[in-house]
Structures are given as structure tokens and as C-alpha cells.
Design a protein around this motif. Structure first.
Motif, PDB file in Angstrom:
ATOM      1  N   LEU A 134       0.846  -1.187   0.000  1.00 16.77           N
ATOM      2  CA  LEU A 134       0.000   0.000   0.000  1.00 16.77           C
ATOM      3  C   LEU A 134       0.883   1.239   0.000  1.00 16.77           C
ATOM      4  N   VAL A 135       0.659   2.119  -0.965  1.00 12.70           N
ATOM      5  CA  VAL A 135       1.410   3.371  -1.035  1.00 12.70           C
ATOM      6  C   VAL A 135       0.429   4.531  -1.001  1.00 12.70           C
ATOM      7  N   GLU A 136       0.477   5.314   0.079  1.00 16.28           N
ATOM      8  CA  GLU A 136      -0.304   6.551   0.150  1.00 16.28           C
ATOM      9  C   GLU A 136       0.519   7.647  -0.511  1.00 16.28           C
ATOM     10  N   VAL A 137       0.050   8.147  -1.634  1.00 12.45           N
ATOM     11  CA  VAL A 137       0.800   9.153  -2.375  1.00 12.45           C
ATOM     12  C   VAL A 137       0.116  10.518  -2.269  1.00 12.45           C
ATOM     13  N   TYR A 138       0.906  11.521  -2.011  1.00 15.88           N
ATOM     14  CA  TYR A 138       0.437  12.906  -1.984  1.00 15.88           C
ATOM     15  C   TYR A 138       1.395  13.695  -2.876  1.00 15.88           C
ATOM     16  N   GLY A 139       0.953  13.928  -4.119  1.00 18.13           N
ATOM     17  CA  GLY A 139       1.848  14.518  -5.099  1.00 18.13           C
ATOM     18  C   GLY A 139       2.330  15.907  -4.752  1.00 18.13           C
ATOM     19  N   GLU A 140       1.465  16.702  -4.124  1.00 18.17           N
ATOM     20  CA  GLU A 140       1.800  18.069  -3.728  1.00 18.17           C
ATOM     21  C   GLU A 140       2.343  18.848  -4.930  1.00 18.17           C
ATOM     22  N   MET A 141       3.433  19.598  -4.787  1.00 13.65           N
ATOM     23  CA  MET A 141       3.881  20.470  -5.868  1.00 13.65           C
ATOM     24  C   MET A 141       4.645  19.724  -6.968  1.00 13.65           C
ATOM     25  N   ALA A 142       5.551  18.830  -6.594  1.00 15.77           N
ATOM     26  CA  ALA A 142       6.457  18.219  -7.576  1.00 15.77           C
ATOM     27  C   ALA A 142       6.021  16.836  -8.039  1.00 15.77           C
ATOM     28  N   GLY A 143       5.134  16.197  -7.322  1.00 15.51           N
ATOM     29  CA  GLY A 143       4.613  14.919  -7.778  1.00 15.51           C
ATOM     30  C   GLY A 143       5.414  13.707  -7.331  1.00 15.51           C
ATOM     31  N   VAL A 144       4.878  12.545  -7.679  1.00 12.42           N
ATOM     32  CA  VAL A 144       5.483  11.256  -7.341  1.00 12.42           C
ATOM     33  C   VAL A 144       5.583  10.435  -8.616  1.00 12.42           C
ATOM     34  N   ARG A 145       6.762   9.838  -8.851  1.00 12.58           N
ATOM     35  CA  ARG A 145       6.992   8.994 -10.014  1.00 12.58           C
ATOM     36  C   ARG A 145       7.359   7.597  -9.543  1.00 12.58           C
ATOM     37  N   ILE A 146       6.727   6.581 -10.123  1.00  9.26           N
ATOM     38  CA  ILE A 146       6.903   5.201  -9.671  1.00  9.26           C
ATOM     39  C   ILE A 146       7.207   4.307 -10.866  1.00  9.26           C
ATOM     40  N   VAL A 147       8.212   3.441 -10.711  1.00  7.18           N
ATOM     41  CA  VAL A 147       8.546   2.446 -11.731  1.00  7.18           C
ATOM     42  C   VAL A 147       8.360   1.061 -11.114  1.00  7.18           C
ATOM     43  N   VAL A 148       7.599   0.199 -11.786  1.00 13.33           N
ATOM     44  CA  VAL A 148       7.334  -1.148 -11.264  1.00 13.33           C
ATOM     45  C   VAL A 148       7.670  -2.186 -12.331  1.00 13.33           C
ATOM     46  N   PRO A 149       8.079  -3.380 -11.933  1.00 16.40           N
ATOM     47  CA  PRO A 149       8.305  -4.451 -12.909  1.00 16.40           C
ATOM     48  C   PRO A 149       7.009  -4.793 -13.650  1.00 16.40           C
ATOM     49  N   GLU A 150       7.150  -5.343 -14.833  1.00 20.13           N
ATOM     50  CA  GLU A 150       5.969  -5.706 -15.618  1.00 20.13           C
ATOM     51  C   GLU A 150       5.170  -6.815 -14.962  1.00 20.13           C
ATOM     52  N   SER A 151       5.805  -7.570 -14.074  1.00 18.84           N
ATOM     53  CA  SER A 151       5.102  -8.677 -13.410  1.00 18.84           C
ATOM     54  C   SER A 151       4.179  -8.194 -12.293  1.00 18.84           C
ATOM     55  N   TRP A 152       4.323  -6.918 -11.878  1.00 25.89           N
ATOM     56  CA  TRP A 152       3.499  -6.395 -10.785  1.00 25.89           C
ATOM     57  C   TRP A 152       2.189  -5.838 -11.335  1.00 25.89           C
ATOM     58  N   ARG A 153       1.144  -5.952 -10.516  1.00 31.08           N
ATOM     59  CA  ARG A 153      -0.137  -5.302 -10.827  1.00 31.08           C
ATOM     60  C   ARG A 153      -0.217  -3.982 -10.063  1.00 31.08           C
ATOM     61  N   VAL A 154      -0.915  -3.023 -10.654  1.00 31.59           N
ATOM     62  CA  VAL A 154      -1.036  -1.696 -10.049  1.00 31.59           C
ATOM     63  C   VAL A 154      -2.495  -1.271 -10.047  1.00 31.59           C
ATOM     64  N   GLU A 155      -2.947  -0.741  -8.909  1.00 36.56           N
ATOM     65  CA  GLU A 155      -4.286  -0.164  -8.806  1.00 36.56           C
ATOM     66  C   GLU A 155      -4.159   1.286  -8.360  1.00 36.56           C
ATOM     67  N   THR A 156      -4.732   2.198  -9.144  1.00 37.53           N
ATOM     68  CA  THR A 156      -4.627   3.625  -8.834  1.00 37.53           C
ATOM     69  C   THR A 156      -5.980   4.276  -8.563  1.00 37.53           C
ATOM     70  N   ASP A 157      -7.052   3.467  -8.499  1.00 38.73           N
ATOM     71  CA  ASP A 157      -8.398   4.033  -8.337  1.00 38.73           C
ATOM     72  C   ASP A 157      -8.555   4.816  -7.040  1.00 38.73           C
ATOM     73  N   GLY A 158      -7.713   4.529  -6.039  1.00 39.27           N
ATOM     74  CA  GLY A 158      -7.850   5.190  -4.750  1.00 39.27           C
ATOM     75  C   GLY A 158      -7.167   6.542  -4.668  1.00 39.27           C
ATOM     76  N   VAL A 159      -6.617   7.046  -5.775  1.00 37.20           N
ATOM     77  CA  VAL A 159      -5.914   8.324  -5.764  1.00 37.20           C
ATOM     78  C   VAL A 159      -6.802   9.407  -6.375  1.00 37.20           C
ATOM     79  N   ALA A 160      -7.085  10.459  -5.607  1.00 36.33           N
ATOM     80  CA  ALA A 160      -7.839  11.600  -6.137  1.00 36.33           C
ATOM     81  C   ALA A 160      -6.961  12.344  -7.137  1.00 36.33           C
TER      82      ALA A 160
END
Length: 212
Positions: A134-160
Motif C-alpha cells: 500500500l502506497v499513500e501518495v500525496y503529489g503536492e507540488m512536484a509529484g510522485v513517479r513510480i517504476v514497477v516491474p511488468e510482473s506487478w499489478r497496479v491499482e490507482t483508483d484510490g488516488v484523487a
């Protein structure tokens, strides 16, 4: 002209001369080492800013090499310590930014604030038995950049999405046992970007393959 490689970063048989043109990947590698050196206390933040400006504007290897000449080679990957069990790992971008990459210890819960400098999380070389992160992300001014392996699944629906928006450019190829990266929080002005390894990350993997 010297043909020696940049300290600790390029293989010894990499053929380049001082007058040859450097690539974006080369500039990024030097910038990353400079940030590591600042975190190690080898250079102060004022000098870091000066060297980063010089690195990002460099056109040749001869302009890049002096920026690392007085720094030792980057040490082998040593995972940063994980937070105590049950506590989230909190990362704040602050003014100069934060980057986590390599074989770092990933807890089940992270709280990430982009701040003014931004936060970059690279999970490419991470080995974990966690089923979900679980990653709680708060982009604020500069943002957050994430790199994940292709084998991982990602869900972003919980981010406003906020003003910066959420961009998921991953093309997952799920593998059994690979974790789910679940994002929550708010993108803020800087936004949240998630992607699979690109040219730079793949080049780093070729130069420094993961330990088996």
C-alpha cells in the motif's frame, strides 16, 4: 584525451573519449551519483545544486567526468533499513527530492509526500514476498513517479486526481507471487505517474544485474 570510464558507473570496456557526446542516460547516471554523494555528506546542498546544473547541461563526457572525479565509486547496493514492524515508511520530497531505487527494503505500507523536490520510487530491483504493498501518495507540488516491474499489478483508483492527475502507463504481465501495488491518496498539483522500466532503467539493469 582520457578514455577511462566515469568512476564506478560504466564498464571498463565502454569506449568513449572526453570529446564524445554524452546521452540523457549518462547525464541521469551522473546526477543520481551526485544526489547519493550529498546524502552521504560528501558534498553540501549548495554544491549539489551547482554540480547538478553542470551535469544536466553537459554535452560531452569530458564535461561530466570532472563532476565525479573527487567522489569514490558508488558502493554496492545496501538496502535502507525497513521501518519497525507495523509502522509505515514515510518519504518526503522536501526541496531537493527523494529517490529510492536498487535493492531496498520495501515495507507493506508507505506514505509518500512529493513536496517541492518530488519523490521517485523504483521497484525494478526489489525482491519481496509481500502479496500487496500500500502506497499513500500525496503529489503536492512536484509529484510522485513510480517504476514497477511488468510482473506487478497496479491499482490507482484510490488516488484523487487533483490538478496534476494520475497516469498509469504500465502494461502488466502478472506472474504468480508478484505483488499488487495499491495506491491511495491525492495527486495534487505535481501528479502521480506509474510506468514499467524504460530505456534508462533497462540500461541500469544491464550494467548492474540483480543478484540471484
Amino acid at each position: 584525451m582520457s578514455s577511462s570510464p566515469l568512476p564506478g558507473r560504466f564498464p571498463g570496456d565502454f569506449p568513449f573519449e572526453d570529446g564524445q557526446r554524452a546521452s540523457d542516460a549518462d547525464r541521469d547516471v551522473v546526477a543520481e551519483r551526485l544526489r547519493e554523494a550529498a546524502a552521504e555528506g560528501r558534498i553540501d546542498f549548495e554544491e549539489l545544486d551547482e554540480r547538478l546544473d553542470a551535469a544536466l547541461s553537459a554535452r560531452t563526457y569530458g564535461q561530466l567526468r570532472p563532476l565525479l572525479a573527487d567522489l569514490p565509486a558508488a558502493p554496492g547496493p545496501v538496502p535502507p533499513p525497513a521501518p519497525p514492524a507495523g509502522e509505515p515508511l514515510e518519504l518526503r520530497g522536501g526541496t531537493h527530492g527523494v529517490r529510492r531505487a536498487g535493492e531496498w527494503a520495501v515495507p507493506a505500507h508507505l506514505v509518500v509526500h512529493g513536496g517541492l523536490g518530488g519523490v521517485a520510487l523504483d521497484f525494478t530491483r526489489v525482491r519481496t514476498s509481500l502479496a500487496e504493498i500500500l502506497v499513500e501518495v500525496y503529489g503536492e507540488m512536484a509529484g510522485v513517479r513510480i517504476v514497477v516491474p511488468e510482473s506487478w499489478r497496479v491499482e490507482t483508483d484510490g488516488v484523487a486526481p487533483g490538478l496534476g492527475g494520475v497516469r498509469d502507463r504500465t502494461t502488466p504481465r502478472p506472474e504468480r507471487g508478484a505483488p499488487l501495488l495499491r495506491l491511495t491518496g491525492a495527486a495534487g498539483i505535481g501528479g502521480v505517474r506509474v510506468k514499467n522500466p524504460g530505456r534508462l532503467e533497462r540500461a541500469r539493469l544491464r550494467m548492474n544485474p540483480p543478484r540471484t
